[in-house]
Design a protein around this motif. Structure first.
Motif, PDB file in Angstrom:
ATOM      1  N   ASP A 101      29.568  21.853  60.096  1.00  0.00           N
ATOM      2  CA  ASP A 101      29.279  23.569  60.798  1.00  0.00           C
ATOM      3  C   ASP A 101      29.001  23.644  61.887  1.00  0.00           C
ATOM      4  OD1 ASP A 101      30.025  26.308  58.670  1.00  0.00           O
ATOM      5  OD2 ASP A 101      28.318  26.326  61.011  1.00  0.00           O
ATOM      6  N   THR A 133      33.744  27.990  55.142  1.00  0.00           N
ATOM      7  CA  THR A 133      33.730  27.136  54.303  1.00  0.00           C
ATOM      8  C   THR A 133      34.468  25.853  54.794  1.00  0.00           C
ATOM      9  OG1 THR A 133      35.202  28.105  53.577  1.00  0.00           O
ATOM     10  CG2 THR A 133      33.219  28.568  52.742  1.00  0.00           C
ATOM     11  N   ASN A 136      33.100  22.716  53.386  1.00  0.00           N
ATOM     12  CA  ASN A 136      32.416  21.666  51.428  1.00  0.00           C
ATOM     13  C   ASN A 136      34.744  22.007  51.311  1.00  0.00           C
ATOM     14  OD1 ASN A 136      30.823  24.264  52.823  1.00  0.00           O
ATOM     15  ND2 ASN A 136      30.508  24.520  50.543  1.00  0.00           N
ATOM     16  N   GLU A 137      35.550  22.200  51.931  1.00  0.00           N
ATOM     17  CA  GLU A 137      36.503  21.789  51.410  1.00  0.00           C
ATOM     18  C   GLU A 137      36.960  20.686  51.860  1.00  0.00           C
ATOM     19  OE1 GLU A 137      40.904  24.568  51.679  1.00  0.00           O
ATOM     20  OE2 GLU A 137      40.386  23.410  53.432  1.00  0.00           O
ATOM     21  N   SER A 149      26.667  22.213  55.859  1.00  0.00           N
ATOM     22  CA  SER A 149      27.652  23.845  55.841  1.00  0.00           C
ATOM     23  C   SER A 149      25.909  24.666  54.760  1.00  0.00           C
ATOM     24  CB  SER A 149      28.321  23.476  54.065  1.00  0.00           C
ATOM     25  OG  SER A 149      29.226  24.592  54.093  1.00  0.00           O
ATOM     26  N   PHE A 151      27.481  26.906  52.774  1.00  0.00           N
ATOM     27  CA  PHE A 151      27.332  26.992  51.347  1.00  0.00           C
ATOM     28  C   PHE A 151      27.089  25.627  50.765  1.00  0.00           C
ATOM     29  CE2 PHE A 151      29.967  29.485  54.166  1.00  0.00           C
ATOM     30  CZ  PHE A 151      29.763  30.842  53.152  1.00  0.00           C
ATOM     31  N   ASN A 153      28.538  23.462  47.229  1.00  0.00           N
ATOM     32  CA  ASN A 153      29.895  23.014  46.115  1.00  0.00           C
ATOM     33  C   ASN A 153      29.110  22.713  45.017  1.00  0.00           C
ATOM     34  OD1 ASN A 153      31.414  23.369  47.944  1.00  0.00           O
ATOM     35  ND2 ASN A 153      32.189  21.152  48.341  1.00  0.00           N
ATOM     36  N   ASP A 198      37.077  31.068  59.691  1.00  0.00           N
ATOM     37  CA  ASP A 198      37.054  30.195  58.402  1.00  0.00           C
ATOM     38  C   ASP A 198      37.683  28.917  58.890  1.00  0.00           C
ATOM     39  OD1 ASP A 198      36.327  28.100  56.413  1.00  0.00           O
ATOM     40  OD2 ASP A 198      35.856  30.042  55.181  1.00  0.00           O
ATOM     41  N   ALA A 200      38.639  26.994  56.797  1.00  0.00           N
ATOM     42  CA  ALA A 200      39.578  26.627  55.251  1.00  0.00           C
ATOM     43  C   ALA A 200      40.326  26.736  55.408  1.00  0.00           C
ATOM     44  CB  ALA A 200      38.379  26.752  53.973  1.00  0.00           C
ATOM     45  N   ASN A 203      40.862  29.726  50.239  1.00  0.00           N
ATOM     46  CA  ASN A 203      39.701  30.593  49.987  1.00  0.00           C
ATOM     47  C   ASN A 203      38.437  30.936  51.597  1.00  0.00           C
ATOM     48  OD1 ASN A 203      40.367  30.381  46.840  1.00  0.00           O
ATOM     49  ND2 ASN A 203      39.647  28.508  46.774  1.00  0.00           N
ATOM     50  N   LYS A 204      39.184  31.394  51.797  1.00  0.00           N
ATOM     51  CA  LYS A 204      38.435  31.854  53.094  1.00  0.00           C
ATOM     52  C   LYS A 204      37.433  32.764  53.315  1.00  0.00           C
ATOM     53  CE  LYS A 204      42.129  30.926  56.127  1.00  0.00           C
ATOM     54  NZ  LYS A 204      41.897  29.521  57.114  1.00  0.00           N
ATOM     55  N   GLN A 205      36.108  32.538  53.669  1.00  0.00           N
ATOM     56  CA  GLN A 205      35.440  33.154  53.696  1.00  0.00           C
ATOM     57  C   GLN A 205      34.893  34.459  54.748  1.00  0.00           C
ATOM     58  OE1 GLN A 205      32.918  33.806  50.862  1.00  0.00           O
ATOM     59  NE2 GLN A 205      33.640  32.368  49.719  1.00  0.00           N
TER      60      GLN A 205
END
Length: 300
Positions: A101, A133, A136-137, A149, A151, A153, A198, A200, A203-205
């Motif tokens: 990150d 994220t 994570n992806e 990250s 976040f 998983n 984001d 990713a 499923n973006k945050q």
């Protein structure tokens, strides 16, 4: 058929490194006669003079300087060949893919990467700098081996690594600093906020307060910092990334009524610890150690 061995080239280089035949003899634990014979073999085989004596000093000739450059390359490549063979024999991975990150302290990351490379000099490291994220992806899609990250998983091992402090900041000449009282969230709404997208694809945050009517979304943390430094808006930025700008007065913390600083957790994630190779484990161990060292310094 090569007329000169690697050992003879090594003794030639030792004479240069130690400043003479006698010093080289002591430095590499070879007899002086062996070193003289090795250098003599090179000179006679190639019909070239490598050294000349000036006073009491053994000095390279012009031809010797050229041969030293070639010998250095040859010996370094031979060492790499041996290291590769040893690496393959030990089952050490040749590549390590890491998603980190953008808020993770860069200097700490650089130290961890460098110390890992010192242990495994032939390891190729692929660093993916991600936002929110994105790491994570990448881990879920098996595009990286390790992720750092904010976040977690559900399908991955995770442990808390550290806390990142965010500071609400703007350029010293920004209109928000002209307010002669504590700044409210209502005040912020009428000014431009710089946020980071984001990384990713799915499923973006959203991250941070997003209540501003004006908002610029950028891809990189460095872009956000640069924009703030140019007076183009305000943002919550990781303190570790803007320490120099804060000390130099190029960026100034906002005097908010509340939440002028925020803290977020970063986590270490990987799929299966049993499948991590020695280099990956070394990276994780070094990561934990450097974070622990930093935390200890912060408490002293």
């Amino acid at each position: 058929m090569l007329r000169i061995t690697l050992e003879q080239w090594r003794m030639f280089r030792a004479v240069v490194e130690y400043g003479g035949f006698n010093q080289a003899s002591q430095g590499i634990h070879k007899s002086q006669s062996s070193i003289h014979n090795a250098v003599g073999k090179i000179e006679s085989s190639l019909d070239v003079k490598l050294f000349t004596i000036i006073g009491r000093k053994t000095v390279l000739t012009a031809a010797g300087e050229m041969m030293l450059r070639r010998a250095n390359y040859l010996l370094d490549e031979a060492a790499k060949v041996e290291a590769i063979g040893q690496t393959l024999g030990e089952g050490v991975e040749t590549k390590l893919r890491i998603a980190v990150d953008a808020t993770f302290p860069q200097q700490l990351l650089y130290k961890v990467l460098n110390n890992t490379s010192v242990q495994y000099p032939l390891l190729r490291i692929e660093l993916h700098e991600s936002v929110l994220t994105g790491a994570n992806e990448l881990l879920e899609n098996a595009l990286v081996d390790i992720a750092i990250s904010g976040f977690t998983n559900k399908s991955s091992f995770h442990e808390e690594l550290c806390h990142i402090e965010f500071v609400a900041v703007a350029h010293p000449d920004h209109e928000l600093h002209a307010i002669d009282r504590a700044i409210t969230l209502e005040d912020l709404k009428s000014h431009r906020q710089i946020v980071i997208r984001d990384s990713a694809l799915q499923n973006k945050q959203d991250g941070g307060w997003l209540g501003a009517d004006q908002r610029w979304t950028v891809t990189h943390l460095r872009t956000s910092i640069d924009m703030i430094g140019n007076g183009l808006g305000f943002a919550w930025l990781p303190k570790s990334a803007i320490n120099q700008q804060l000390k130099a007065g190029l960026i100034k913390p906002l005097n908010l009524t509340h939440n002028n600083t925020r803290s977020a957790k970063l986590h270490l994630l990987f799929k299966d610890g049993d499948r991590l190779g020695p280099a990956a484990r070394a990276f994780i161990g070094e990561l934990r150690y450097q974070i622990m060292q930093q935390e200890q310094l912060a408490t002293e």
